[in-house]
Structure formats: structure tokens, C-alpha cells
Motif scaffolding. Sequence first.
Motif, mmCIF file in Angstrom:
data_model
loop_
_atom_site.group_PDB
_atom_site.id
_atom_site.type_symbol
_atom_site.label_atom_id
_atom_site.label_comp_id
_atom_site.label_asym_id
_atom_site.label_seq_id
_atom_site.Cartn_x
_atom_site.Cartn_y
_atom_site.Cartn_z
ATOM 1 N N LEU A 23 28.461 21.274 -10.861
ATOM 2 C CA LEU A 23 28.725 19.896 -11.282
ATOM 3 C C LEU A 23 27.447 19.141 -11.629
ATOM 4 C CD1 LEU A 23 31.478 18.846 -8.704
ATOM 5 C CD2 LEU A 23 31.778 19.494 -11.110
ATOM 6 N N LEU A 24 26.287 19.737 -11.372
ATOM 7 C CA LEU A 24 25.012 19.120 -11.703
ATOM 8 C C LEU A 24 24.568 19.533 -13.102
ATOM 9 C CD1 LEU A 24 23.045 19.609 -8.344
ATOM 10 C CD2 LEU A 24 24.136 17.516 -9.176
ATOM 11 N N THR A 25 23.740 18.704 -13.696
ATOM 12 C CA THR A 25 23.237 19.014 -15.035
ATOM 13 C C THR A 25 22.182 20.106 -15.022
ATOM 14 O OG1 THR A 25 21.602 17.232 -14.818
ATOM 15 C CG2 THR A 25 23.700 16.688 -15.869
ATOM 16 N N GLY A 26 21.677 20.469 -13.841
ATOM 17 C CA GLY A 26 20.676 21.518 -13.726
ATOM 18 C C GLY A 26 20.411 21.830 -12.272
ATOM 19 N N PRO A 27 19.593 22.851 -11.986
ATOM 20 C CA PRO A 27 19.265 23.183 -10.602
ATOM 21 C C PRO A 27 18.537 22.036 -9.913
ATOM 22 C CG PRO A 27 18.633 24.961 -12.104
ATOM 23 C CD PRO A 27 18.960 23.779 -12.951
ATOM 24 N N GLU A 28 18.833 21.839 -8.636
ATOM 25 C CA GLU A 28 18.198 20.784 -7.848
ATOM 26 C C GLU A 28 17.309 21.421 -6.783
ATOM 27 O OE1 GLU A 28 19.415 16.818 -5.243
ATOM 28 O OE2 GLU A 28 20.827 18.475 -5.466
ATOM 29 N N PRO A 72 18.401 16.287 -11.006
ATOM 30 C CA PRO A 72 19.522 16.298 -11.960
ATOM 31 C C PRO A 72 20.641 15.372 -11.501
ATOM 32 C CG PRO A 72 19.540 18.290 -10.627
ATOM 33 C CD PRO A 72 18.261 17.572 -10.294
ATOM 34 N N LYS A 73 21.412 14.900 -12.451
ATOM 35 C CA LYS A 73 22.546 14.028 -12.157
ATOM 36 C C LYS A 73 23.837 14.838 -12.185
ATOM 37 C CE LYS A 73 20.401 9.980 -14.359
ATOM 38 N NZ LYS A 73 19.177 10.682 -14.810
ATOM 39 N N LEU A 74 24.905 14.230 -11.709
ATOM 40 C CA LEU A 74 26.218 14.823 -11.870
ATOM 41 C C LEU A 74 26.602 14.795 -13.345
ATOM 42 C CD1 LEU A 74 28.124 13.297 -8.825
ATOM 43 C CD2 LEU A 74 27.334 15.650 -9.068
ATOM 44 N N ILE A 75 27.344 15.796 -13.781
ATOM 45 C CA ILE A 75 27.675 15.891 -15.207
ATOM 46 C C ILE A 75 28.437 14.663 -15.662
ATOM 47 C CG2 ILE A 75 29.030 17.181 -16.895
ATOM 48 C CD1 ILE A 75 28.333 19.725 -15.419
ATOM 49 N N GLY A 76 29.425 14.217 -14.905
ATOM 50 C CA GLY A 76 30.176 13.025 -15.288
ATOM 51 C C GLY A 76 29.310 11.787 -15.317
ATOM 52 N N GLU A 77 28.394 11.676 -14.334
ATOM 53 C CA GLU A 77 27.495 10.533 -14.278
ATOM 54 C C GLU A 77 26.556 10.524 -15.464
ATOM 55 O OE1 GLU A 77 23.989 8.727 -11.323
ATOM 56 O OE2 GLU A 77 25.032 10.602 -10.871
ATOM 57 N N ASP A 78 26.068 11.695 -15.850
ATOM 58 C CA ASP A 78 25.158 11.800 -16.988
ATOM 59 C C ASP A 78 25.854 11.399 -18.271
ATOM 60 O OD1 ASP A 78 22.533 12.814 -18.097
ATOM 61 O OD2 ASP A 78 23.900 14.139 -19.178
ATOM 62 N N GLN A 79 27.102 11.841 -18.452
ATOM 63 C CA GLN A 79 27.852 11.472 -19.650
ATOM 64 C C GLN A 79 28.150 9.984 -19.681
ATOM 65 O OE1 GLN A 79 31.281 14.023 -19.501
ATOM 66 N NE2 GLN A 79 30.180 15.824 -20.268
ATOM 67 N N ALA A 80 28.476 9.428 -18.494
ATOM 68 C CA ALA A 80 28.763 7.991 -18.442
ATOM 69 C C ALA A 80 27.532 7.183 -18.786
ATOM 70 C CB ALA A 80 29.273 7.611 -17.041
ATOM 71 N N GLN A 81 26.364 7.608 -18.258
ATOM 72 C CA GLN A 81 25.127 6.896 -18.568
ATOM 73 C C GLN A 81 24.761 7.037 -20.037
ATOM 74 O OE1 GLN A 81 22.092 8.179 -15.869
ATOM 75 N NE2 GLN A 81 22.946 7.080 -14.129
ATOM 76 N N THR A 82 25.063 8.238 -20.617
ATOM 77 C CA THR A 82 24.792 8.430 -22.040
ATOM 78 C C THR A 82 25.641 7.494 -22.879
ATOM 79 O OG1 THR A 82 24.233 10.740 -21.642
ATOM 80 C CG2 THR A 82 24.759 10.109 -23.904
ATOM 81 N N SER A 83 26.951 7.391 -22.524
ATOM 82 C CA SER A 83 27.837 6.486 -23.252
ATOM 83 C C SER A 83 27.392 5.043 -23.090
ATOM 84 C CB SER A 83 29.276 6.648 -22.754
ATOM 85 O OG SER A 83 29.719 7.978 -22.926
ATOM 86 N N ALA A 84 27.002 4.692 -21.849
ATOM 87 C CA ALA A 84 26.524 3.329 -21.611
ATOM 88 C C ALA A 84 25.238 3.070 -22.379
ATOM 89 C CB ALA A 84 26.300 3.101 -20.118
ATOM 90 N N GLY A 85 24.393 4.100 -22.455
ATOM 91 C CA GLY A 85 23.149 3.944 -23.204
ATOM 92 C C GLY A 85 23.397 3.738 -24.684
ATOM 93 N N LEU A 86 24.387 4.485 -25.236
ATOM 94 C CA LEU A 86 24.717 4.300 -26.649
ATOM 95 C C LEU A 86 25.291 2.909 -26.901
ATOM 96 C CD1 LEU A 86 26.340 7.786 -27.436
ATOM 97 C CD2 LEU A 86 24.078 6.957 -28.127
ATOM 98 N N ALA A 87 26.134 2.437 -25.963
ATOM 99 C CA ALA A 87 26.691 1.093 -26.111
ATOM 100 C C ALA A 87 25.588 0.047 -26.039
ATOM 101 C CB ALA A 87 27.746 0.836 -25.035
ATOM 102 N N THR A 88 24.659 0.247 -25.108
ATOM 103 C CA THR A 88 23.539 -0.688 -24.981
ATOM 104 C C THR A 88 22.675 -0.669 -26.217
ATOM 105 O OG1 THR A 88 23.533 -0.356 -22.592
ATOM 106 C CG2 THR A 88 21.545 -1.317 -23.572
ATOM 107 N N LEU A 89 22.471 0.550 -26.768
ATOM 108 C CA LEU A 89 21.669 0.676 -27.983
ATOM 109 C C LEU A 89 22.336 -0.052 -29.131
ATOM 110 C CD1 LEU A 89 19.287 1.873 -29.523
ATOM 111 C CD2 LEU A 89 20.631 3.952 -29.866
ATOM 112 N N SER A 90 23.671 0.079 -29.224
ATOM 113 C CA SER A 90 24.388 -0.610 -30.289
ATOM 114 C C SER A 90 24.248 -2.120 -30.149
ATOM 115 C CB SER A 90 25.868 -0.205 -30.270
ATOM 116 O OG SER A 90 26.590 -0.905 -31.245
#
Length: 336
Positions: A136-141, A189-207
Motif C-alpha cells: 500500500l506504500l508508494t515505495g520501500p520504507e 513513502p506515502k500511502l498510495i491513496g494519500e499520494d493520489q489524493a495529494q496529487t489531485s489536490a496539487g493539480l487543483a491548487t495549481l489550477s
Amino acid sequence: MDAIFHEKQEGSLCAQHCLNNLLQGEYFTPVDLSSIAHQLDEEERMRMAEGGMGSDEYRTFLQQPSGNMDDSGFFSIQVISNALSVWGLELILFNSREYQSLMINPINEKAFICNYKEHWFTVRKLGQQWFNLNSLLTGPELISDTYLALFLAQLQQEGYSIFVIRGHLPECEAEQILGIMRVQQQQRPKLIGEDQAQTSAGLATLSQTEIGFNVQSDAVDEDEALKRALALSRQDIDVEDEEADLRRAIQLSMQGAVLTNASTDSSSGRVRVDSKAEGELRGNNEMLTADELRKRRQAYFDRQQQPLQSNIPSQENTTSIENSSTEVDQQQKPSL
């Protein structure tokens, strides 16, 4: 870190990811684990049939779903244990009395498998360092030796079942590389869901930032246009004469006003005024002390009083005029 094999979560195949991350390679597929699960189901069916195929227990067993796998991709501890037995590996319950009586330091083990609510993940030692290989992590911890025992204790408090891996794990590239060097992890590393949520939030913030930038750019353009218009209008304003500037300065100083375009030098007690007219008044931004300013005020008032004093006759002149008028009257007055 790139040499470490780390399968990320797909569907509910955490058991497959757990095994492959433990063995550091794509050793098992869902088909392989399903075959093991069906084999276990058949062995259980045969044992239940020994009590009679017409018994209620046997019929109830046939009506129940498999306890070794389901349609979501979950596999039981029996499936994992059988899969590891192919490699000569076995599982020992970490918090069992038999294992705890051995008083073995966790850092001296090779790997652990953890399970909670049908989720499996691996914690393995590679070289001289421990890594959390949760799918569930984006990479080894990276886990330090001092933190490993606390990490396992925390998992137990959260309700995880922990199993110790015993046996010889297959060789892997990460084991060879990390056996001669140590790695450092700057960011966990972050949790996969958390990373995707932050990416979406980052794109929204960028917009939103882009929208804000456009609005700000328009505002800046308007400000620049206003500044240019003010600059052009100032070109039509003549510089006032010295007395007008001095009157303005005196009036402002008497009222205690602070010029918006003036700055005070606290170390010398002098006032620097940067406007063009006042610069001409002082002569190229001359620094005036309070005494100099009072002298100039007094000089200005003296100049203002001179026209008034020239129009007012002195007392001596008034007396002589009055005496002359008296003499004229006496001369013109007829004698009696």
C-alpha cells in the motif's frame, strides 16, 4: 532503493504482493495461489468426507464458500504457508509463547509477515537494514534497528498478527548491493491513496494558482497603465516657486503631519524628503536640521512682514506730521 523489488497494490492481491516482496521477485501469480487454495479446499473436503458424505457436516461444508480464497483475491494464511513451503520456508507466530520464550531480538531475524483484516505485507531485512515492503506504500520504507521492535509492538497493539519467517530466503540483487553499502532515506513513502489524493489536490491548487495569476496579471496591467497615466499628467504640472514650497513645508510641520514620501534618519535627527519641489527647496536633497528649518521659517516670516512694515509709518514720522498739521492750522487760523 531502486534495486529493491516492491510490488504495489492491485485489487485485493495483497497476499501475492506480500510473497513476491518477501522473495524479491515475481515468483507467484494469482493463478498459482488459486491452485494452492483449490488444493487445500480439496484436502479439507476429503477429510470431511471421511465422516460420511451423507452427514450434515459434510453437506454444510459443501455449501460454505472456500475459506482459503475468495473472488476479491484474498488468500488465507494456509495458502501463504504452503506457497512458502515450496522454498523451504516456514512461519512462526511472533507473539506465541514458544517464540517469546526464545528471547530473540527482532533485528536478528530475516523477515516478518504481518496480517490485519485480510491485508498482508512484508517486513524484510536486506543487507544490514530493515524495510517495510507494504504494497500500500508508494515505495520501500526504511526502518532503523532501534525502531524495528517499536514498529512490531505498535502493529500488535493495532491488532496485527505477525509471523516470523524461518529458512533460507532466495538470493536477490538488493541483498547483494545492500550487503556492501547502506542507504539513507530523505523522505518516507506515502500511502498510495494519500499520494493520489495529494496529487489531485496539487493539480487543483495549481489550477487555482493559474487562475489567480491571470487575475493578478490583469491587476498589474491596470496598475501599470494607471502609473503611466499619472506620469504623463505630472509632466504638465509646473514646479511651484520656492515660497510656495516653503509655505507647504511650514504648514505640514506645524500641523505635525508626516510626509508620505519622506524618511527619517534616526541616527542624525535629519529629515530627507525626496519630492522634486522640496528637493529644489533644499538644494539636491539637502539635509536640514531643526535649527536650520526654524531659521528658514523665520526668514520667510521676515520677508512676509516687510511689505506690511513699509506701509505703516513710524512713530516719529507720525509725530512730525501731526506737528506740521498743527502749525499749518495755527497759521491758517485768523487771529482774534
